[in-house]
Design an enzyme around this catalytic site. Structure first.
Site, PDB file in Angstrom:
ATOM      1  N   ARG A 134      27.851  34.911  36.788  1.00 40.03           N
ATOM      2  CA  ARG A 134      26.830  34.011  37.318  1.00 40.03           C
ATOM      3  C   ARG A 134      25.708  34.816  37.975  1.00 40.03           C
ATOM      4  NH1 ARG A 134      28.299  32.098  41.410  1.00 40.03           N
ATOM      5  NH2 ARG A 134      30.429  32.833  41.586  1.00 40.03           N
ATOM      6  N   ASP A 160      39.985  25.095  39.804  1.00 33.27           N
ATOM      7  CA  ASP A 160      38.646  25.547  40.194  1.00 33.27           C
ATOM      8  C   ASP A 160      37.814  24.484  40.917  1.00 33.27           C
ATOM      9  OD1 ASP A 160      36.792  27.797  40.116  1.00 33.27           O
ATOM     10  OD2 ASP A 160      35.591  26.653  38.698  1.00 33.27           O
ATOM     11  N   TYR A 176      26.811  33.034  29.488  1.00 33.16           N
ATOM     12  CA  TYR A 176      28.090  33.323  30.133  1.00 33.16           C
ATOM     13  C   TYR A 176      28.544  32.267  31.145  1.00 33.16           C
ATOM     14  CZ  TYR A 176      32.015  36.278  31.343  1.00 33.16           C
ATOM     15  OH  TYR A 176      33.290  36.757  31.471  1.00 33.16           O
ATOM     16  N   PHE A 220      50.946  36.332  45.629  1.00 36.52           N
ATOM     17  CA  PHE A 220      51.401  35.685  44.396  1.00 36.52           C
ATOM     18  C   PHE A 220      52.591  34.750  44.673  1.00 36.52           C
ATOM     19  CE2 PHE A 220      49.180  39.650  43.346  1.00 36.52           C
ATOM     20  CZ  PHE A 220      48.142  39.124  42.613  1.00 36.52           C
ATOM     21  N   GLU A 254      55.159  34.972  46.335  1.00 30.35           N
ATOM     22  CA  GLU A 254      55.618  34.945  47.735  1.00 30.35           C
ATOM     23  C   GLU A 254      54.746  34.030  48.596  1.00 30.35           C
ATOM     24  OE1 GLU A 254      58.393  36.078  48.224  1.00 30.35           O
ATOM     25  OE2 GLU A 254      58.712  37.726  46.796  1.00 30.35           O
ATOM     26  N   LYS A 283      30.039  24.589  37.094  1.00 27.56           N
ATOM     27  CA  LYS A 283      29.449  24.767  38.426  1.00 27.56           C
ATOM     28  C   LYS A 283      28.149  23.969  38.586  1.00 27.56           C
ATOM     29  CE  LYS A 283      32.864  27.132  39.732  1.00 27.56           C
ATOM     30  NZ  LYS A 283      33.213  28.446  39.452  1.00 27.56           N
ATOM     31  N   ASN A 311      35.074  40.774  35.373  1.00 25.15           N
ATOM     32  CA  ASN A 311      34.895  39.317  35.330  1.00 25.15           C
ATOM     33  C   ASN A 311      35.171  38.775  33.919  1.00 25.15           C
ATOM     34  OD1 ASN A 311      34.257  36.807  36.615  1.00 25.15           O
ATOM     35  ND2 ASN A 311      32.229  36.840  35.656  1.00 25.15           N
ATOM     36  N   SER A 312      35.992  39.501  33.144  1.00 27.12           N
ATOM     37  CA  SER A 312      36.376  38.971  31.828  1.00 27.12           C
ATOM     38  C   SER A 312      37.273  37.753  32.051  1.00 27.12           C
ATOM     39  CB  SER A 312      37.097  40.041  31.013  1.00 27.12           C
ATOM     40  OG  SER A 312      38.216  40.544  31.715  1.00 27.12           O
ATOM     41  N   ARG A 313      37.209  36.816  31.117  1.00 28.15           N
ATOM     42  CA  ARG A 313      37.892  35.538  31.366  1.00 28.15           C
ATOM     43  C   ARG A 313      38.534  34.975  30.115  1.00 28.15           C
ATOM     44  NH1 ARG A 313      36.581  32.713  36.516  1.00 28.15           N
ATOM     45  NH2 ARG A 313      35.370  34.212  37.725  1.00 28.15           N
ATOM     46  N   HIS A 330      34.874  23.402  45.485  1.00 27.36           N
ATOM     47  CA  HIS A 330      35.356  24.562  44.728  1.00 27.36           C
ATOM     48  C   HIS A 330      36.825  24.772  45.085  1.00 27.36           C
ATOM     49  CE1 HIS A 330      34.557  29.078  43.593  1.00 27.36           C
ATOM     50  NE2 HIS A 330      34.991  28.398  42.565  1.00 27.36           N
ATOM     51  N   SER A 366      35.053  32.608  44.661  1.00 30.90           N
ATOM     52  CA  SER A 366      35.280  33.067  43.298  1.00 30.90           C
ATOM     53  C   SER A 366      36.135  34.337  43.273  1.00 30.90           C
ATOM     54  CB  SER A 366      33.942  33.349  42.621  1.00 30.90           C
ATOM     55  OG  SER A 366      33.140  32.194  42.659  1.00 30.90           O
ATOM     56  N   CYS A 393      39.178  34.822  44.169  1.00 27.76           N
ATOM     57  CA  CYS A 393      39.987  35.033  45.376  1.00 27.76           C
ATOM     58  C   CYS A 393      41.349  34.362  45.296  1.00 27.76           C
ATOM     59  CB  CYS A 393      39.235  34.558  46.606  1.00 27.76           C
ATOM     60  SG  CYS A 393      37.877  35.651  47.050  1.00 27.76           S
ATOM     61  N   GLY A 394      41.763  33.931  44.109  1.00 32.68           N
ATOM     62  CA  GLY A 394      43.155  33.523  43.959  1.00 32.68           C
ATOM     63  C   GLY A 394      43.422  32.049  43.695  1.00 32.68           C
ATOM     64  N   LYS A 395      42.424  31.263  43.336  1.00 29.64           N
ATOM     65  CA  LYS A 395      42.687  29.835  43.073  1.00 29.64           C
ATOM     66  C   LYS A 395      43.588  29.667  41.845  1.00 29.64           C
ATOM     67  CE  LYS A 395      38.387  28.514  42.927  1.00 29.64           C
ATOM     68  NZ  LYS A 395      37.830  29.842  43.289  1.00 29.64           N
ATOM     69  N   THR A 396      43.220  30.316  40.737  1.00 29.63           N
ATOM     70  CA  THR A 396      44.016  30.160  39.522  1.00 29.63           C
ATOM     71  C   THR A 396      45.454  30.603  39.781  1.00 29.63           C
ATOM     72  OG1 THR A 396      42.039  30.551  38.200  1.00 29.63           O
ATOM     73  CG2 THR A 396      44.159  30.759  37.070  1.00 29.63           C
ATOM     74  N   ASN A 397      45.596  31.705  40.515  1.00 26.81           N
ATOM     75  CA  ASN A 397      46.936  32.217  40.799  1.00 26.81           C
ATOM     76  C   ASN A 397      47.766  31.249  41.635  1.00 26.81           C
ATOM     77  OD1 ASN A 397      47.513  35.253  39.938  1.00 26.81           O
ATOM     78  ND2 ASN A 397      45.319  34.975  40.241  1.00 26.81           N
TER      79      ASN A 397
HETATM   80  P1  GTP Z   1      37.179  31.819  40.102  1.00 23.56           P
HETATM   81  O1  GTP Z   1      37.686  31.379  38.758  1.00 23.56           O
HETATM   82  O2  GTP Z   1      36.180  32.923  40.022  1.00 23.56           O
HETATM   83  O3  GTP Z   1      36.681  30.688  40.941  1.00 23.56           O
HETATM   84  O4  GTP Z   1      38.376  32.545  40.853  1.00 23.56           O
HETATM   85  P2  GTP Z   1      39.842  32.197  41.372  1.00 23.56           P
HETATM   86  O5  GTP Z   1      39.786  31.887  42.815  1.00 23.56           O
HETATM   87  O6  GTP Z   1      40.530  31.226  40.484  1.00 23.56           O
HETATM   88  O7  GTP Z   1      40.527  33.617  41.255  1.00 23.56           O
HETATM   89  P3  GTP Z   1      41.892  34.138  40.594  1.00 23.56           P
HETATM   90  O8  GTP Z   1      43.083  33.276  40.918  1.00 23.56           O
HETATM   91  O9  GTP Z   1      41.650  34.354  39.159  1.00 23.56           O
HETATM   92  O10 GTP Z   1      42.090  35.533  41.338  1.00 23.56           O
HETATM   93  C1  GTP Z   1      41.329  36.623  41.075  1.00 23.56           C
HETATM   94  C2  GTP Z   1      41.898  37.890  41.655  1.00 23.56           C
HETATM   95  O11 GTP Z   1      42.633  37.697  42.870  1.00 23.56           O
HETATM   96  C3  GTP Z   1      42.836  38.598  40.696  1.00 23.56           C
HETATM   97  O12 GTP Z   1      42.494  39.961  40.657  1.00 23.56           O
HETATM   98  C4  GTP Z   1      44.199  38.398  41.329  1.00 23.56           C
HETATM   99  O13 GTP Z   1      45.075  39.411  40.965  1.00 23.56           O
HETATM  100  C5  GTP Z   1      43.877  38.377  42.816  1.00 23.56           C
HETATM  101  N1  GTP Z   1      44.890  37.615  43.581  1.00 23.56           N
HETATM  102  C6  GTP Z   1      45.230  36.321  43.419  1.00 23.56           C
HETATM  103  N2  GTP Z   1      46.226  35.961  44.269  1.00 23.56           N
HETATM  104  C7  GTP Z   1      46.509  37.049  45.000  1.00 23.56           C
HETATM  105  C8  GTP Z   1      47.436  37.317  46.067  1.00 23.56           C
HETATM  106  O14 GTP Z   1      48.186  36.456  46.509  1.00 23.56           O
HETATM  107  N3  GTP Z   1      47.423  38.569  46.589  1.00 23.56           N
HETATM  108  C9  GTP Z   1      46.582  39.547  46.130  1.00 23.56           C
HETATM  109  N4  GTP Z   1      46.639  40.750  46.689  1.00 23.56           N
HETATM  110  N5  GTP Z   1      45.694  39.334  45.113  1.00 23.56           N
HETATM  111  C10 GTP Z   1      45.658  38.109  44.571  1.00 23.56           C
HETATM  112  C1  SPV Z   2      33.398  31.309  39.639  1.00 18.92           C
HETATM  113  O1  SPV Z   2      32.609  32.261  39.606  1.00 18.92           O
HETATM  114  O2  SPV Z   2      33.720  30.735  40.697  1.00 18.92           O
HETATM  115  C2  SPV Z   2      34.033  30.831  38.391  1.00 18.92           C
HETATM  116  C3  SPV Z   2      33.508  31.350  37.120  1.00 18.92           C
HETATM  117  O3  SPV Z   2      34.932  30.008  38.431  1.00 18.92           O
HETATM  118  S1  SPV Z   2      32.069  30.524  36.612  1.00 18.92           S
HETATM  119  O4  SPV Z   2      32.448  29.338  35.848  1.00 18.92           O
HETATM  120  O5  SPV Z   2      31.317  31.468  35.783  1.00 18.92           O
HETATM  121  O6  SPV Z   2      31.296  30.104  37.762  1.00 18.92           O
HETATM  122 MN    MN Z   3      35.171  29.202  40.510  1.00 15.91          MN
END
Ligand code: GTP
Ligand code: SPV
Ligand code: MN
Length: 617
Positions: free
Chosen positions: A91, A306, A230, A524, A526, A239, A396-398, A259, A281, A283-287
């Site tokens: 972005r 997201d 992109y 993760f 934990e 977004k 930022n590959s997805r 978000h 972004s 910071c761990g939402k998907t995880n």
């Molecule tokens: P956007 O899609 O950009 O909005 O991001 P998101 O918040 O969904 O981020 P995502 O879950 O993909 O996390 C991105 C990064 O955070 C990756 O490098 C993960 O490995 C790292 N991460 C996620 N959860 C944890 C955690 O609990 N601990 C640590 N150390 N890293 C984490």
């Molecule tokens: C973010 O950057 O928070 C994302 C990826 O989730 S994008 O859809 O490119 O904004």
């Molecule tokens: Mn996002």
């Protein structure tokens, strides 16, 4: 809800936009499409129906044009790799604009240009921008079709890659036209990669333009995006619409576009909790959304990773949906040991962008496996070996994949009325200061925590990775109106909830580091231990101790069974250092002063209360 709308109508512009009202019905849609085509001059216009036959046609065509690489179907059926232009990888916040009549309505955190001036500029920019290309018309629904919290949109685009991605990320196709025909309003979004082709000119693999515009007109509910192919720049449902435009809609209509991920957490006794969490972004939402708890008996199911739309219900609870239908997730760091759920989700039918290609025709990225393959083609299309000294996949590959493919989607993820929210989490990357988890004392304190979130910058947008910046509600790049008004709106939403039914609010931080610079918390799976405490608080069963910044777990009661933590890790994770929090309060005061008189009094009061507690400490 009525209360929220009344307050807002006093401050909002009296004149409802004519354009929004005029955009009703199929004839209006056809007229709009014709107008955009007359401006952008595509060779042809194609209306998308959202069928599998259509996406098969498009992928075949993109493979033939060298814009997609078909992955080896033996490993990854119906999956593709796209490599973007190296200058079009995330972005572009510096080129993102909120165009409201009055500058103060966009606020100090957004780039603002007057609507008339921007329209005039865009008329020039988009003139002939689709020459030599096909313009696709992509009707879509955010949220289940016809759902109570759902909204419709239409994207026109000259990128077939964007069409395919929108087909995964939204409910896309002809069924949406039936709703438009029935008179449902829709948000109008225009996308051009800004690379017209002269007759006979050969196309490049990833057309784009060095000059980019990501423009939102919240008052007329329109998006105009130019120059990028992109992610959030090009998949306008995400977004641009579901956050920037939708947040402005929500402010007028008494709901929230955030978000946030959305999960269903089930405890060993079978009691379920719905949790929304806002992290910036990457910071761990998907995880967290796909978490597999390390704690026996607990289960996490996914609703969204997201974006969440939240609305107070007649029952005084806050109800939420995930408006999307797919995941556009960060690839690096996604592996068996961190996010096995995502790895399973990606078995096929996935578009990968800017990851590395293996010699056997499958994909790879940093963190997928511990040991990298001996040879790869990197995200730029160049040979790569482990000794190359650079990442094989772009940070930022997805991956783009349908939510329905996730093995742990919750049964209620498409509930037309959404799900009732029990807890809201705010988080970010903070090496220092912020404890693993802390509970807000009430809604107002929770809004203060959300408003003051700061986080170290990631690769999800241009700029310096690691730099600490304020990212209130993780919405800094995504709020379609004045950020201080966003906080006021959150306070008003709290008033519209029954106080004993409002979600509990928490701040979390998986990223605190020890003196050695290593993460103190394994994160993760934990993180389920933190969820366990949060559920315990919601159920009224887990204890807490008051601190100057909110309620902390009782360290001795915090569940670390079977977890091998260094001796004083827990103490460090929950440490509240008075001197650093004094500095934090000073920075917050400076940050708040940037919003002038628009800062809600309740937040100034919260800061004063924090200072009082710090003085007494
Ligand atoms: P956007 O899609 O950009 O909005 O991001 P998101 O918040 O969904 O981020 P995502 O879950 O993909 O996390 C991105 C990064 O955070 C990756 O490098 C993960 O490995 C790292 N991460 C996620 N959860 C944890 C955690 O609990 N601990 C640590 N150390 N890293 C984490
Ligand atoms: C973010 O950057 O928070 C994302 C990826 O989730 S994008 O859809 O490119 O904004
Ligand atoms: Mn996002």
């Amino acid at each position: 809800i009525a209360h929220v709308s009344e307050t807002q109508h006093r401050t909002a512009d009296a004149e409802p936009s004519r354009t929004v009202d005029e955009r009703r019905g199929i004839a209006a849609l056809e007229a709009w499409v014709a107008r955009i085509a007359a401006l952008t001059r595509p060779d042809r216009v194609v209306w998308c129906d959202g069928t599998r036959a259509e996406s098969d046609r498009l992928t075949k065509q993109l493979v033939a044009e060298g814009k997609l690489i078909r992955l080896n179907p033996e490993w990854r059926p119906n999956s593709f790799l796209a490599r973007s232009d190296p200058d079009d990888v995330a972005r572009v916040e510096s080129r993102t604009f909120i165009c409201t009549t009055r500058q103060e309505d966009a606020g100090p955190t957004n780039n603002w240009v007057a609507p008339d001036a921007m329209r005039a500029e865009l008329d020039g920019v988009f003139a002939g921008s689709m020459r030599g290309r096909t313009m696709y018309v992509v009707p879509f629904s955010m949220g289940p079709l016809g759902g109570r919290l759902s909204q419709l949109g239409v994207q026109v685009t000259d990128s077939a890659y964007a069409v395919l991605s929108m087909g995964v990320m939204t409910r896309m196709g002809s069924r949406v036209l039936d709703l438009i025909e029935a008179g449902e309003p829709w948000v109008a979004t225009v996308h051009s990669v800004g690379a017209p082709l002269a007759p006979g000119e050969r196309d490049v693999a990833w057309p784009c333009n060095p000059t980019k515009y990501i423009v939102q007109f919240p008052e007329t509910r329109e998006v105009w995006s130019y120059g990028s192919g992109y992610g959030g720049n090009a998949l306008l449902a995400k977004k641009c619409f579901a956050l920037r435009i939708a947040s402005a809609m929500g402010r007028e209509e008494g709901w929230l576009a955030e978000h946030m991920l959305l999960i269903k957490l089930t405890d060993p006794r079978g009691r379920s909790y719905h949790i929304a969490a806002a992290f910036p972004s990457a910071c761990g939402k998907t995880n967290l959304a796909m978490l597999r708890p390390s704690v026996p008996g607990w289960r996490v199911e996914t609703l969204g990773d997201d974006i969440a739309w939240l609305r107070p219900g007649e029952d005084g609870r806050l109800w939420g949906i995930n408006p999307e239908a797919g995941f556009f997730g960060v690839a690096p760091g996604t592996g068996e040991s961190t996010n096995a759920t995502a790895v399973e989700t990606l078995w096929g039918n996935t578009i990968f962008t800017n990851v590395a290609l293996r010699d056997d025709g499958d994909v790879w990225w940093e963190g997928l496996t511990d040991t990298p393959p001996a040879h790869l083609v990197d995200w730029r299309g160049e040979d790569w070996t482990p000794s190359s000294g650079r990442p094989a996949a772009h940070p930022n590959s997805r991956f783009t994949v349908a939510a329905a493919q996730c093995p742990q989607m919750a049964d209620d993820w498409e509930a037309p009325d959404g799900v009732p929210i029990d807890a809201i989490l705010f988080g970010g990357r903070r090496a220092t200061n912020v404890p693993l988890v802390v509970e807000a004392t009430d809604w107002r304190h929770g809004v203060y925590i959300g408003a003051t979130i700061s986080s170290e910058k990631t690769a999800a947008s241009e700029g310096t990775v690691g730099e600490l910046r304020r990212d209130p509600f993780a919405m800094l790049p995504f709020c379609g109106y004045n950020m201080a008004d966003h906080w006021a709106h959150w306070l008003a939403i709290g008033d519209a909830l029954r106080f004993d039914r409002a979600p509990r609010m928490f701040q979390v931080n998986w990223f605190r580091k020890g003196a050695d610079g290593e993460f103190l918390w394994p994160g993760f799976g934990e993180n389920a231990r933190v969820l366990e405490w949060i559920a315990g608080r919601v159920a009224g069963e887990a204890g807490a101790v008051e601190s100057i910044i909110g309620r902390l777990p009782v360290v001795d009661e915090f569940d670390v069974d079977g977890l091998d933590l260094p001796d004083d890790a827990l103490e460090q994770l929950f440490a509240v250092d008075v001197e650093s929090w004094r500095q934090e309060a000073d920075l917050t005061e400076e940050f708040f002063s940037g919003f002038g008189s628009r800062l809600p009094a309740a937040l100034a009061t919260e800061l004063a209360a924090l200072r009082y507690r710090l003085a007494a400490a």
